[in-house]
Design a protein around this motif. Sequence first.
Motif, PDB file in Angstrom:
ATOM      1  N   GLY B  34       1.361  -1.490  -0.068  1.00 28.78           N
ATOM      2  CA  GLY B  34      -0.117   0.447  -0.287  1.00 28.78           C
ATOM      3  C   GLY B  34       0.892   1.033   0.260  1.00 28.78           C
ATOM      4  O   GLY B  34       0.608   2.492  -0.191  1.00 28.78           O
ATOM      5  N   VAL B  35       2.798   1.072   0.348  1.00 31.74           N
ATOM      6  CA  VAL B  35       2.396   2.094   0.740  1.00 31.74           C
ATOM      7  C   VAL B  35       3.282   2.410  -0.548  1.00 31.74           C
ATOM      8  O   VAL B  35       3.928   3.420  -1.529  1.00 31.74           O
ATOM      9  CB  VAL B  35       3.504   2.346   2.246  1.00 31.74           C
ATOM     10  CG1 VAL B  35       4.721   3.450   2.203  1.00 31.74           C
ATOM     11  CG2 VAL B  35       2.867   2.551   3.710  1.00 31.74           C
ATOM     12  N   LEU B  36       3.996   1.447  -1.149  1.00 26.06           N
ATOM     13  CA  LEU B  36       5.355   1.462  -2.489  1.00 26.06           C
ATOM     14  C   LEU B  36       4.082   1.921  -2.982  1.00 26.06           C
ATOM     15  O   LEU B  36       3.288   1.649  -3.302  1.00 26.06           O
ATOM     16  CB  LEU B  36       5.469   0.055  -2.715  1.00 26.06           C
ATOM     17  CG  LEU B  36       6.669  -0.786  -1.932  1.00 26.06           C
ATOM     18  CD1 LEU B  36       7.164  -1.737  -1.840  1.00 26.06           C
ATOM     19  CD2 LEU B  36       7.914   0.315  -1.874  1.00 26.06           C
ATOM     20  N   PRO B  37       4.855   3.437  -4.104  1.00 29.73           N
ATOM     21  CA  PRO B  37       3.976   3.171  -5.487  1.00 29.73           C
ATOM     22  C   PRO B  37       4.277   2.031  -6.870  1.00 29.73           C
ATOM     23  O   PRO B  37       5.099   1.220  -6.026  1.00 29.73           O
ATOM     24  CB  PRO B  37       4.990   4.515  -5.885  1.00 29.73           C
ATOM     25  CG  PRO B  37       6.045   4.689  -5.701  1.00 29.73           C
ATOM     26  CD  PRO B  37       5.938   3.904  -3.765  1.00 29.73           C
ATOM     27  N   GLY B  38       2.714   2.815  -6.968  1.00 29.34           N
ATOM     28  CA  GLY B  38       3.190   1.667  -9.116  1.00 29.34           C
ATOM     29  C   GLY B  38       3.382   0.185  -8.314  1.00 29.34           C
ATOM     30  O   GLY B  38       2.584  -0.988  -9.122  1.00 29.34           O
ATOM     31  N   THR B  78       0.959   7.006   2.267  1.00 29.44           N
ATOM     32  CA  THR B  78       1.340   7.679   0.780  1.00 29.44           C
ATOM     33  C   THR B  78       0.360   8.933   0.594  1.00 29.44           C
ATOM     34  O   THR B  78       1.351   9.804   0.400  1.00 29.44           O
ATOM     35  CB  THR B  78       1.270   6.462  -0.410  1.00 29.44           C
ATOM     36  OG1 THR B  78       1.148   5.606  -0.209  1.00 29.44           O
ATOM     37  CG2 THR B  78       2.546   7.291  -1.209  1.00 29.44           C
ATOM     38  N   THR B  84       0.270  12.144  -3.144  1.00 25.84           N
ATOM     39  CA  THR B  84      -0.011  11.174  -5.241  1.00 25.84           C
ATOM     40  C   THR B  84      -0.683  10.026  -4.509  1.00 25.84           C
ATOM     41  O   THR B  84       0.647   8.981  -4.953  1.00 25.84           O
ATOM     42  CB  THR B  84       1.194  11.218  -5.202  1.00 25.84           C
ATOM     43  OG1 THR B  84       2.869  10.177  -4.926  1.00 25.84           O
ATOM     44  CG2 THR B  84       2.093  12.198  -5.811  1.00 25.84           C
ATOM     45  N   PRO B  85      -1.669   9.980  -4.478  1.00 25.57           N
ATOM     46  CA  PRO B  85      -2.558   8.285  -3.930  1.00 25.57           C
ATOM     47  C   PRO B  85      -2.269   7.554  -5.430  1.00 25.57           C
ATOM     48  O   PRO B  85      -2.218   8.110  -6.887  1.00 25.57           O
ATOM     49  CB  PRO B  85      -3.768   8.526  -4.158  1.00 25.57           C
ATOM     50  CG  PRO B  85      -3.926   9.800  -4.898  1.00 25.57           C
ATOM     51  CD  PRO B  85      -2.215  10.893  -4.218  1.00 25.57           C
ATOM     52  N   GLY B  86      -2.096   6.390  -5.397  1.00 26.78           N
ATOM     53  CA  GLY B  86      -1.845   5.330  -6.135  1.00 26.78           C
ATOM     54  C   GLY B  86      -3.134   4.289  -6.347  1.00 26.78           C
ATOM     55  O   GLY B  86      -3.184   4.144  -6.930  1.00 26.78           O
ATOM     56  N   LEU B 391      12.688  -0.649  -7.959  1.00 30.50           N
ATOM     57  CA  LEU B 391      11.313  -1.311  -7.654  1.00 30.50           C
ATOM     58  C   LEU B 391      10.757  -2.010  -8.133  1.00 30.50           C
ATOM     59  O   LEU B 391       9.882  -3.169  -8.493  1.00 30.50           O
ATOM     60  CB  LEU B 391      10.723  -0.082  -7.490  1.00 30.50           C
ATOM     61  CG  LEU B 391       8.613  -0.335  -7.186  1.00 30.50           C
ATOM     62  CD1 LEU B 391       9.007  -1.381  -5.642  1.00 30.50           C
ATOM     63  CD2 LEU B 391       8.180   0.980  -6.531  1.00 30.50           C
TER      64      LEU B 391
END
Lengths: 181, 498
Positions: B34-38, B78, B84-86, B391
């Motif tokens: 959830g924290v990691l983007p993409g 995030t 910048t919500p993913g 990543l």
Amino acid sequence: MSTRTTPADPGAPAAPGSRTWLRDHSELGVSLLLLVIGVLVLADALTMPLDLAQRGPVGPRTVPLAVGTGLLVIAALLAVDVLRGGRGEAGTGEDIDLAEPGDWRTVLLLAGVFLGNAVLIEPLGFPVSGALLFWGSAYALGSRHPRRDPLIAAVLSLVTFYLFNNLLGVPLPGGPLMGVL
Amino acid sequence: MDSLNSLLDGFGTALTPVNLLWAALGVLLGTAIGVLPGIGPAMAVALLLPVTYGLEPTGAFIMFAGIYYGAMFGGSTTSILLNTPGESAAVVAAIEGNPMAKAGRGAQALAAAAVGHFAGGMIGTILLVALAPTVAALAVDIGAPDYFAIMVLAFIAVTSVLGSSRIRGLASLLVGLTLGLVGLDQLTGQQRLTFGSLQLADGIDVVIVAVGLFAIGEALWVAAHLRRTTGEAIPVGRPWLAGADVRRTWKSWLRGPVIGFPFGAVPAGGAEIPTFLSYVTEKRLSRHKEEFGKGAIEGVAGPESAASASAAGTLVSMLTLGLPTTAVAAVMLAAFQQYGIQPGPLLFEREPDLVWGLIASLFVGMVLLLALNLPLAPLWAKLLRIPRPYLYAGILFFAAVGAYAVGGEALDLVILLLIGLIGFGMRRYGLPVLPAIIGVILGPAAEQQLRRALQISDGSVTGLVGTPFSVAVYIVIAVLLAWPLLKRLVGRRRNVTA
């Protein structure tokens, strides 16, 4: 609102074939692709031999025929939509900056590295080809650490190999390297 | 009180050391994802599908559910700290949460979000316990025509509600259905779209489709437009709430599930709509309207609670009807198929240990998540510093592992790349991914039910609408299809009266 009302014929745009027009309407390529898939599905369904024992009133052809027809209809509808000025919304995300022009070189490099892994996984074994995949991908994406990148790649690849092959019982090819170690 | 007893048995399953471990691993992974983007929960579960080859189902589903709920918790971190919500579910959290963080109230925003997720998840899961057995009991007699109707509903709903463009949604669905056709026909053994290839006769494994569309497609698409300057997360202390904050937010926490749960249960695009509706509701009901847009804490608490409750609602439809309403549920359904388990009304009868263990583990996971996130949110935010090349290289790496694990075939990696390129093109041209994946997963099952239903009725189409259940479902489908038309009519009448 565009007034262009060319009938749905994605293959042959009737407008002057200038390059910008094509770039603006590149989504017609999607329509064309759907058309091709549709024809493929229909052709496959229509050439099916019917001598196989058919159980029930609906045979193996019915659903492919429906899907293929649907693909042709949608290809036409999409072409009309694009010619009328409709555009699909490009996907967004945290790390995506749509203001940047598309970096096709990176995408091609990544696809190449990925294919390389597919070719090498059996002769070299997963620990080596996987490490190359990670290292190559990181390089393509702009990472330039001559020592750190390959080290992370090697550790990740070896740990994953042991985790899947030995702990989870999902066999991965070890290759000559694992024969030595 | 039958379901209470079953739930107690479920806790017996969920609290065994092994299953506790899977729950903990799931929520840890979920929060990180959830924290990691993409990387979203659907991609994560897709990448983890290969573990189903080596793991027994209860543990796997406990882990998957932990990832689903955990990603909800982590996603808001995030949004609040980076703006910048993913995950689409976390978009609303940024609207009020990020201004709060900028004004030095990031700790309160994180706490309001974490407690909101906890409250929403708890209430949602309690509703799941109360409702699911009833729904399953009502639906237990349904037959082939009814199953077919439900699947048609899933097809229509994901294409017409989710995307902005129905044409593109349908195109995506048809691509998925086509991929699902490849292989031997289940009833006659007729080869379809195999072009004489023995490899294709087995069909394209759903794991490869899911990993290709979600992981490879996404990684390539991000690579094409990689943000060169990554934003810095706003530094923040340990989350906490003052008494005044709690007085402002407790009602929002309780209101969220009322909106989130029902929307999760119907195929309406997941958590996106309920979080937005909850936000609008909170804004209307708040006594601090002037703060909205500048960092109103209710605007974080309500939507986050709605988001987690919608996840519980999603599980109701998936477990009782086999109807996936979000991408995560669709991939979890694929996992059920890997185990040869048919989710649906009979699941509660046939696999009580699995279902109730899974449900009980949701409560366990929720407590773990609160304990993980409330004190540790600043630590989690450090994950945002991971270099992006690593990543996305990692995503490609694990995608390759997963696809190869399916059958040990190098050709699968090539098919994976091709499907990934399809996923890339879909993102480029705004074709939603969810209809495609639902088409692949439900397409073959829908065809089987259709043929079975028509076999019973001896080819008469009336066999498809022979039961009250199927008629009801088709009415819902008709309303969905006619919705744009209805909306236009209602809008016109309003204009006339105004």
